[in-house]
Scaffold this motif. Structure first.
Motif, mmCIF file in Angstrom:
data_model
loop_
_atom_site.group_PDB
_atom_site.id
_atom_site.type_symbol
_atom_site.label_atom_id
_atom_site.label_comp_id
_atom_site.label_asym_id
_atom_site.label_seq_id
_atom_site.Cartn_x
_atom_site.Cartn_y
_atom_site.Cartn_z
ATOM 1 N N VAL A 138 27.480 35.643 24.527
ATOM 2 C CA VAL A 138 26.514 35.764 23.445
ATOM 3 C C VAL A 138 25.988 34.381 23.079
ATOM 4 N N GLU A 139 24.676 34.227 23.087
ATOM 5 C CA GLU A 139 24.037 32.967 22.702
ATOM 6 C C GLU A 139 23.250 33.150 21.423
ATOM 7 N N VAL A 140 23.487 32.280 20.450
ATOM 8 C CA VAL A 140 22.654 32.209 19.244
ATOM 9 C C VAL A 140 22.339 30.738 19.027
ATOM 10 N N VAL A 173 35.273 29.394 21.028
ATOM 11 C CA VAL A 173 34.019 29.366 20.254
ATOM 12 C C VAL A 173 33.323 28.041 20.536
ATOM 13 N N THR A 174 32.088 28.129 21.037
ATOM 14 C CA THR A 174 31.310 26.926 21.349
ATOM 15 C C THR A 174 30.253 26.699 20.277
ATOM 16 N N ALA A 223 27.959 29.757 21.280
ATOM 17 C CA ALA A 223 28.256 30.681 22.369
ATOM 18 C C ALA A 223 29.608 31.340 22.114
ATOM 19 N N ARG A 224 29.641 32.673 22.267
ATOM 20 C CA ARG A 224 30.873 33.456 22.146
ATOM 21 C C ARG A 224 30.970 34.400 23.335
ATOM 22 N N THR A 225 32.189 34.759 23.722
ATOM 23 C CA THR A 225 32.385 35.599 24.899
ATOM 24 C C THR A 225 33.196 36.834 24.546
ATOM 25 N N HIS A 247 20.658 36.285 22.262
ATOM 26 C CA HIS A 247 20.524 36.641 23.670
ATOM 27 C C HIS A 247 21.910 36.811 24.272
ATOM 28 N N ALA A 248 22.019 37.803 25.149
ATOM 29 C CA ALA A 248 23.294 38.075 25.806
ATOM 30 C C ALA A 248 23.146 37.887 27.313
ATOM 31 N N TYR A 249 24.128 37.188 27.926
ATOM 32 C CA TYR A 249 24.147 36.955 29.375
ATOM 33 C C TYR A 249 25.294 37.740 30.000
#
Length: 831
Positions: free
Chosen positions: A343-345, A402-403, A228-230, A275-277
């Motif tokens: 941002v989810e990958v 950064v997750t 996950a990134r923002t 996918h983006a939230y």
């Protein structure tokens, strides 16, 4: 999968003189089958130029429509340098905008000719074009407005619009998931032409830290890696760059908004779904788990879905916000108000993705890739690429957090790389080409494998993007496709000495030729039967034919058993032909039937070969499956006309079929009267060899003819063909033709009415000896001259010796011996 050639060339240095046909031919040979080559702007001809709107006067019309009477600068493209007057019905532009203009003499897709014509009270000289009119997309609400830095008016617009670019469409096999990306296709292109490849996934990414958005994975078997990134301060009104929009249109994806377009762009670029939230819509940490019973989710397609406990879902404190790896939820999607993007990958279990997609009847570009398997090391790279584009074109700021969670996030816990060990000679042996060890190693290294050679074996460490390579023969296939399937020699296998048709096969073919020569047509029917078929045959409730092998998954619930007789299917075929206007049918079928043994087959493992005792139990449980022959004769046997009336097939013709087979095979077939359903009592014969019955022939019962819709007095045969073939003498070699003359003798014998013709004929054959070639009944008489209760049977006897002409004495002696034997066995008296 559509792939613009210019996009592919960004990652592979293909020769400039290489045509698109050569490229697609090589890629097809490598396993990426060509479906089509599309050229943008195909069908456009003539002057298509950049124009600049000078004035646009709105003019309402009587029909309620408002048009724009425009003055457009097209430079010197019109030959005068003066502004062009054009009527335009669109309203998404203002004076000063640069547009695309096609001038008179031009042609648009669909052979739409452009000319100067009077419309709405003006002479309109050309057209300001929309994307749909140019064949570049479906959007037709407005014309194309070019960016302010577009070339000067009068410049050819083809290069500005990217017209003339080839887009290649490939059919991607399920085992080549890597090719659902420009990265994968470009890698194969580099491999095919042995040119350098620039991997877009080669980039430095920030390390995971504790400042990222909180994420927890509760089901690591379904999701082993989550990144996950923002990005904050994102401008939701920022336009999508033209190159991204154009490329998405070329691969068949509609442009939606900058945030969504970037996630789609990177997915097609690298092959990993993203996918983006809207981070502002998230409540609490993200959790990946299986769905709970009764949970529901409204997905991005505005469909409310009842979740299954096997579904993987992405959740926050409010519950499910996405169907993991398949489609996001509507509650957290990015919109025109989104300023903070998460941002989810993630890397998902392919089987779970496949089952979820089928369960919900949901197909998406993300699901298509996840269910086939994606590179498990791509998540941090794909996430960083998306963040880079969001910052560059959306004006956002990448947060330092950064997750990275899950076993795949650490080299110590992630799944080890697949290694495959094979003999270096294996590809050459399987492919049939003389390949050196160096060639095999080079081919495997070209696909990204790390190869170590030790003696006569090599060990290949499979690259992570090739999730389809799992066993030695996968590596053989890779070598074969790189070397080229066209290099594999065409070698016909040598016929082994002594091989060919078995004796049983030869005899079955002889039987088929004999029946065809008798005027019968072979058919093939389904071997399934139900109780209704047996009822129509008039079989008693305890008849052995009603005991069938039941099918676990029958094609029809009305026919759940494997047939024990070929007659139901053949009678249906005959009736269908009669109902279609055939005056007469003569059909036969050879097929196996099955008789159950009422013994369950044991189930053994596949880790070893069964023992002899276990094999005996298995074989004992297999139903007995003899080969049967069935014949149906219905309606006219010969056609009528001016020469006489038509002859109808009868019980005698059915019996003659069996006799003819016996003669052809050299088997003495015995015929006797019998009673057996579905035949007519008194018109049914049992056929036997050496006293062993092997079938029946005769006229069908009237009720059977009526039940199946057949003409009255139709006839049928069914025999055990395996038994008949087993009785064929080893020396049987088909008909023997002699050049010696035949000797003819006729005899008339008076016998009791209850003596069968077959009995008399058998006695004559036995008495006549080897010189008798044929015996044929040609007349039957019952009347005063032979007395009450008697009948006269007249037979034509034909004698022949294989090596000489028979004398009158020899012929008479054989005739007298035949008559004497008939008198002895049947009480016959010669007339």
């Amino acid at each position: 999968m559509k792939a613009p050639l210019s996009w592919i060339k960004e990652y592979v240095s293909l020769p400039e003189d290489l045509g698109v046909e050569e490229i697609t031919d090589r890629l097809t040979a490598l396993g990426l089958k060509l479906e089509a080559i599309e050229t943008s702007g195909a069908g456009i001809d003539g002057p298509l130029v950049v124009g600049q709107v000078l004035t646009a006067e709105k003019e309402p019309q009587k029909n309620g429509k408002t048009i724009n009477w425009c003055s457009v600068d097209v430079g010197d493209a019109n030959g005068t340098g003066e502004p062009q007057g054009i009527v335009c019905g669109a309203h998404n532009f203002v004076p000063g905008d640069k547009v695309v203009v096609i001038l008179p003499g031009g042609v648009l897709p669909g052979n739409f000719q452009i000319s100067a014509r009077k419309t709405y009270g003006h002479m309109s000289a050309g057209m300001i074009c929309s994307a749909r009119e140019l064949g570049l997309g479906e959007e037709a609400d407005g014309i194309i407005v070019l960016p302010p830095d577009a070339p000067a008016p009068g410049t050819d617009a083809r290069e500005v619009l990217g017209l003339g670019e080839e887009v290649i469409e490939f059919e991607i096999n399920p085992d080549r998931a890597y090719a659902l990306s420009m990265r994968g296709i470009a890698r194969d292109a580099a491999l095919g032409f042995d040119v350098p490849f620039h991997d877009p996934a080669q980039r430095d990414v920030p390390l995971a830290n504790a400042d990222g958005y909180p994420v927890r994975i509760e089901d690591e078997s379904g999701c082993d890696y989550f990144v996950a990134r923002t990005v904050t301060g994102f401008d939701p009104t920022a336009p999508t760059p033209e190159f991204i929009k154009k490329r998405l249109e070329q691969v068949g994806v509609r442009s939606i908004s900058l945030g969504v377009d970037i996630t789609n762009y990177v997915m097609f670029e690298l092959g990993h779904p993203i996918h983006a939230y809207d981070r502002a819509k998230l409540t609490g940490p993200i959790v990946v788990r299986r769905a709970h019973e009764g949970e529901k989710l409204t997905t991005l397609d505005d469909t409310v879905r009842e979740l299954d406990p096997e579904d993987l879902v992405v959740c926050d404190d409010t519950g499910p916000i996405g169907l993991g790896g398949v489609m996001g939820g509507a509650s957290t999607e990015i919109s025109e108000t989104t300023t903070d993007v998460l941002v989810e990958v993630a890397h998902w279990d392919p089987r779970s993705m496949f089952r979820t997609g089928r369960r919900h009847k949901l197909t998406s570009e993300a699901g298509k890739r996840n269910e086939r398997g994606v590179d498990p090391l791509l998540p941090p790279i794909a996430a960083d690429r998306v963040v880079e584009l969001l910052v560059e074109y959306g004006g956002g700021v990448a947060e330092p957090g950064v997750t990275e969670v899950g076993p795949g996030a650490s080299p110590e816990t992630r799944k080890p790389l697949t290694t495959i060990t094979i003999p270096t000679s294996l590809p050459a042996r399987i492919i049939g080409i003389d390949l050196g060890d160096d060639t095999v190693v080079k081919c495997l290294e070209l696909i990204g494998a790390q190869v170590e050679v030790e003696g006569d074996t090599l060990t290949a460490t499979v690259p992570t993007y090739r999730t389809d390579l799992n066993d030695p023969y996968d590596l053989v296939e890779e070598v074969a496709r790189i070397v080229g399937y066209d290099q594999v020699p065409s070698v016909l296998p040598r016929r082994a000495t002594g091989r060919g048709l078995t004796r049983a096969q030869q005899l079955r073919r002889r039987i088929g030729r004999t029946l065809a020569g008798a005027g019968l047509v072979e058919v093939v029917d389904f071997p399934f039967v139900g109780e209704a078929d047996f009822d129509r045959l008039g079989l008693p409730a305890d008849d052995v034919l009603r005991h069938t092998v039941k099918l676990a998954n029958p094609l029809s619930s009305e026919e759940p058993g494997y047939t024990t007789t070929l007659l139901p299917g053949l009678l249906k075929v005959a009736a269908r032909n009669v109902s279609r206007g055939q005056d007469g049918v003569a059909l036969f079928e050879t097929a196996t039937v099955a008789f159950p043994v009422d013994q369950a087959a044991p189930i053994y493992g596949v880790d070893r070969r069964p023992t002899e005792e276990e094999l005996e139990k298995l074989l004992a449980a297999i139903p007995r499956q003899p080969l049967h022959l069935a014949v149906v004769l219905a309606g006219e046997r010969t056609r009528g006309g001016w020469w006489g009336s038509a002859e109808t097939a009868s019980w005698a013709d059915a019996i003659d079929v069996v006799r003819r087979l016996g003669t052809e095979l050299g088997v003495a077939v015995e015929v006797a009267s019998a009673s057996r359903a579905p035949w007519h009592p008194g018109r049914c014969a049992v056929v036997s060899v050496d006293g062993v019955e092997f079938g029946h022939a005769g006229e069908l019962h009237p009720n059977v003819c009526k039940a199946f819709g057949l003409p009255a007095r139709s006839a049928a045969v069914e025999i055990d063909l395996d038994f008949l073939i087993s009785k064929v003498p080893a020396t049987a070699a088909g008909p023997v033709f002699s050049t010696m003359p035949v000797a003819k003798e006729d005899v008339a014998l008076i016998v009791s009415s209850d003596v069968t013709v077959a009995a008399v004929e058998a006695a004559l054959r036995e008495g006549a000896g080897p010189l008798l070639e044929t015996v044929r009944l040609f007349d039957v008489y019952e009347g005063d001259q032979v007395g009450e209760g008697n009948k006269s049977l007249a037979f034509a006897l034909r004698f022949r010796a294989p090596d000489r002409t028979l004398t009158a004495e020899e012929t008479a002696a054989a005739r007298d011996a035949a008559v004497a034997r008939a008198a002895e066995l049947t009480g016959a008296v010669q007339r």
